[in-house]
Scaffold this motif. Sequence first.
Motif, PDB file in Angstrom:
ATOM      1  N   SER A 186      13.866 -32.583  15.144  1.00 32.77           N
ATOM      2  CA  SER A 186      15.431 -32.523  14.908  1.00 32.77           C
ATOM      3  C   SER A 186      15.910 -32.108  16.400  1.00 32.77           C
ATOM      4  CB  SER A 186      15.999 -31.560  13.928  1.00 32.77           C
ATOM      5  OG  SER A 186      17.377 -31.747  13.802  1.00 32.77           O
ATOM      6  N   VAL A 187      16.512 -33.053  17.220  1.00 27.26           N
ATOM      7  CA  VAL A 187      17.414 -32.776  18.278  1.00 27.26           C
ATOM      8  C   VAL A 187      18.461 -31.832  17.946  1.00 27.26           C
ATOM      9  CG1 VAL A 187      18.678 -33.769  20.239  1.00 27.26           C
ATOM     10  CG2 VAL A 187      16.777 -34.921  19.276  1.00 27.26           C
ATOM     11  N   SER A 188      19.269 -31.917  16.933  1.00 24.65           N
ATOM     12  CA  SER A 188      20.387 -30.836  16.596  1.00 24.65           C
ATOM     13  C   SER A 188      19.739 -29.585  16.480  1.00 24.65           C
ATOM     14  CB  SER A 188      21.240 -31.482  15.527  1.00 24.65           C
ATOM     15  OG  SER A 188      20.430 -31.673  14.310  1.00 24.65           O
ATOM     16  N   ARG A 189      18.834 -29.419  15.915  1.00 28.56           N
ATOM     17  CA  ARG A 189      18.120 -28.289  15.681  1.00 28.56           C
ATOM     18  C   ARG A 189      17.636 -27.347  16.879  1.00 28.56           C
ATOM     19  NH1 ARG A 189      14.047 -28.109  10.637  1.00 28.56           N
ATOM     20  NH2 ARG A 189      16.051 -27.001   9.479  1.00 28.56           N
ATOM     21  N   TYR A 190      17.176 -28.311  17.812  1.00 31.44           N
ATOM     22  CA  TYR A 190      16.559 -27.849  18.999  1.00 31.44           C
ATOM     23  C   TYR A 190      17.909 -27.238  19.894  1.00 31.44           C
ATOM     24  CZ  TYR A 190      11.782 -28.981  19.118  1.00 31.44           C
ATOM     25  OH  TYR A 190      10.468 -28.966  18.763  1.00 31.44           O
ATOM     26  N   TRP A 191      19.032 -28.009  19.955  1.00 29.27           N
ATOM     27  CA  TRP A 191      20.038 -27.420  20.629  1.00 29.27           C
ATOM     28  C   TRP A 191      20.861 -26.291  20.015  1.00 29.27           C
ATOM     29  CZ3 TRP A 191      21.614 -28.255  25.391  1.00 29.27           C
ATOM     30  CH2 TRP A 191      21.254 -29.802  25.986  1.00 29.27           C
ATOM     31  N   GLU A 192      20.743 -26.104  18.536  1.00 35.02           N
ATOM     32  CA  GLU A 192      21.230 -25.031  17.754  1.00 35.02           C
ATOM     33  C   GLU A 192      20.166 -23.765  18.541  1.00 35.02           C
ATOM     34  OE1 GLU A 192      23.590 -24.219  15.678  1.00 35.02           O
ATOM     35  OE2 GLU A 192      24.641 -26.041  16.010  1.00 35.02           O
ATOM     36  N   ALA A 193      19.103 -24.092  18.433  1.00 34.36           N
ATOM     37  CA  ALA A 193      18.289 -22.964  19.046  1.00 34.36           C
ATOM     38  C   ALA A 193      18.512 -22.570  20.542  1.00 34.36           C
ATOM     39  CB  ALA A 193      16.718 -23.281  19.080  1.00 34.36           C
ATOM     40  N   TRP A 194      19.098 -23.538  21.411  1.00 31.66           N
ATOM     41  CA  TRP A 194      19.393 -23.138  22.513  1.00 31.66           C
ATOM     42  C   TRP A 194      20.666 -22.546  22.709  1.00 31.66           C
ATOM     43  CZ3 TRP A 194      17.285 -23.331  27.381  1.00 31.66           C
ATOM     44  CH2 TRP A 194      18.324 -23.440  28.430  1.00 31.66           C
ATOM     45  N   GLN A 195      21.542 -22.733  21.650  1.00 29.21           N
ATOM     46  CA  GLN A 195      23.005 -22.212  21.818  1.00 29.21           C
ATOM     47  C   GLN A 195      23.547 -22.708  20.273  1.00 29.21           C
ATOM     48  OE1 GLN A 195      25.873 -22.996  24.970  1.00 29.21           O
ATOM     49  NE2 GLN A 195      27.532 -22.505  23.567  1.00 29.21           N
ATOM     50  N   PRO A 196      23.672 -21.585  19.652  1.00 31.64           N
ATOM     51  CA  PRO A 196      24.399 -21.784  18.348  1.00 31.64           C
ATOM     52  C   PRO A 196      25.718 -22.377  18.403  1.00 31.64           C
ATOM     53  CG  PRO A 196      23.188 -19.918  18.349  1.00 31.64           C
ATOM     54  CD  PRO A 196      23.263 -20.153  19.730  1.00 31.64           C
ATOM     55  N   GLU A 197      25.965 -23.257  17.382  1.00 30.86           N
ATOM     56  CA  GLU A 197      27.370 -23.816  17.483  1.00 30.86           C
ATOM     57  C   GLU A 197      28.551 -22.849  16.900  1.00 30.86           C
ATOM     58  OE1 GLU A 197      29.528 -27.879  15.802  1.00 30.86           O
ATOM     59  OE2 GLU A 197      27.421 -27.800  15.932  1.00 30.86           O
ATOM     60  N   THR A 198      29.683 -22.611  17.843  1.00 31.03           N
ATOM     61  CA  THR A 198      30.501 -21.606  17.285  1.00 31.03           C
ATOM     62  C   THR A 198      31.546 -22.160  16.214  1.00 31.03           C
ATOM     63  OG1 THR A 198      31.833 -22.288  19.049  1.00 31.03           O
ATOM     64  CG2 THR A 198      30.391 -20.529  19.581  1.00 31.03           C
ATOM     65  N   THR A 199      32.031 -21.109  15.517  1.00 33.08           N
ATOM     66  CA  THR A 199      32.965 -21.648  14.632  1.00 33.08           C
ATOM     67  C   THR A 199      34.278 -22.283  15.276  1.00 33.08           C
ATOM     68  OG1 THR A 199      32.616 -19.894  13.292  1.00 33.08           O
ATOM     69  CG2 THR A 199      34.546 -21.008  12.789  1.00 33.08           C
ATOM     70  N   HIS A 200      34.572 -23.530  14.658  1.00 27.69           N
ATOM     71  CA  HIS A 200      35.727 -24.457  15.271  1.00 27.69           C
ATOM     72  C   HIS A 200      36.337 -24.871  14.391  1.00 27.69           C
ATOM     73  CE1 HIS A 200      37.545 -27.425  17.956  1.00 27.69           C
ATOM     74  NE2 HIS A 200      37.053 -28.416  17.030  1.00 27.69           N
ATOM     75  N   THR A 201      37.745 -24.759  14.320  1.00 31.81           N
ATOM     76  CA  THR A 201      38.852 -25.686  13.396  1.00 31.81           C
ATOM     77  C   THR A 201      38.793 -27.076  13.708  1.00 31.81           C
ATOM     78  OG1 THR A 201      40.082 -23.733  13.216  1.00 31.81           O
ATOM     79  CG2 THR A 201      41.004 -25.530  12.506  1.00 31.81           C
TER      80      THR A 201
END
Length: 409
Positions: A186-201
């Motif tokens: 899962s590409v998105s999971r790899y990117w989450e491991a690199w830098q977690p997505e911050t809370t965004h409105t």
Amino acid sequence: MTTARLCPDCDLPVLPQVAENGQSAYCPRCNARLYRGGSFRFSSEFAIALACLILIVPAHLFPLITIRLFGVMIPATLPSGTLTLAPDFPAVAFLILFCSSIAPLLVCGSVLSAQIGLRYRRFNLFRRSMWIVTHLKHWAMFDVFLVSLGISCFKVQDYADIFVGPGLYCLVILQVLMAVLLTRVSVSRYWEAWQPETTHTVNEESLHCHECHMTQGENDHCVRCGSELHKRLPLSIQKTWAYLIAATVFIFPANLYPISIFLNNGKRAEDTIFSGVALLVKTDMLGIAIIIFVASIVVPVAKILGLAYILLTIQFKRSINHLQRMKLYRFIQMIGKWSMMDLFVISIMVTLIDRDQILDFTPGPGAIAFGVVVVLTMLAAESLDSRLIWDNYEQRTQPTTTRACKNKA
């Protein structure tokens, strides 16, 4: 994960809620999987990718099958058809080599290099690896090659004895591992491991990064991967139309000109795709005839007509059947690679039927046109931004909750 984000397929603001017991989060509007639930370990993907790279070597070096033709043993390795075609048909040979060898090798290697880049924080290595996995995974076609090999064996069984080689066992195991790997990565999971997505409105100005799938405010470049951000992919409709029109032009010579030339005891037989299918029916190979007819005639035409229909509904701003169009688009993406079957069959037949024997098999001019059609239709499907399908759908400004389903993969 409770960060509000935009669905990558339809741009709906959602709140992914990952359930337990192997459930995943799906978009409630377009049914895209936003997050895969269940247990996950990078080490297992590393082991599978490494096993694939190891198996690629014997799968290419050892014969897949060997035939006995007029007392001569003729082995067929995975790259042998490419080598035979290269002098006279370099473009077709490269396409076959790319789909059967280069793309799978790059995808497996990129999974390993992505984890190395993740572990040692090498951003450029990690980013390039993720790009390769995202854009080349649909071009890895071991499964199509195996089906093509089976069809070729049926075609030559009347002329030669067939013996299974060790390379075929390696290729079958390799395809199973590749299927498992592509399902798990899962590409998105790899990117989450690199830098977690911050809370965004999430609001109307929010943008979705097409490379790392991060939702963020209005910026020129992604704050996580550095890619250029666009509300929609630039010139997506124009590029898709260009690929489709070019594919439509080439589909006529692909079907009208001979795709293969067969010489048997001095008798020359030139077969188009349709006449080849008719010959298979005449020789009581109805099952193979249906497979070739669907893969080589129905699939290319269906891709062109299906994408043209989606583009027209986008440009004429049709406000109904959004989900049906989305399902059609995903179906077109899924079946696209199976058009390569005829070219794989040609490469295998060229290898098995030696040109110095009484039997001779060579590609015809239709094979070149058909290869162009396959490439153009696949590029057309990749260039279309699926979010355009949903642009005139009733917009939501507040995030909605995803639905959880049992993880099917």
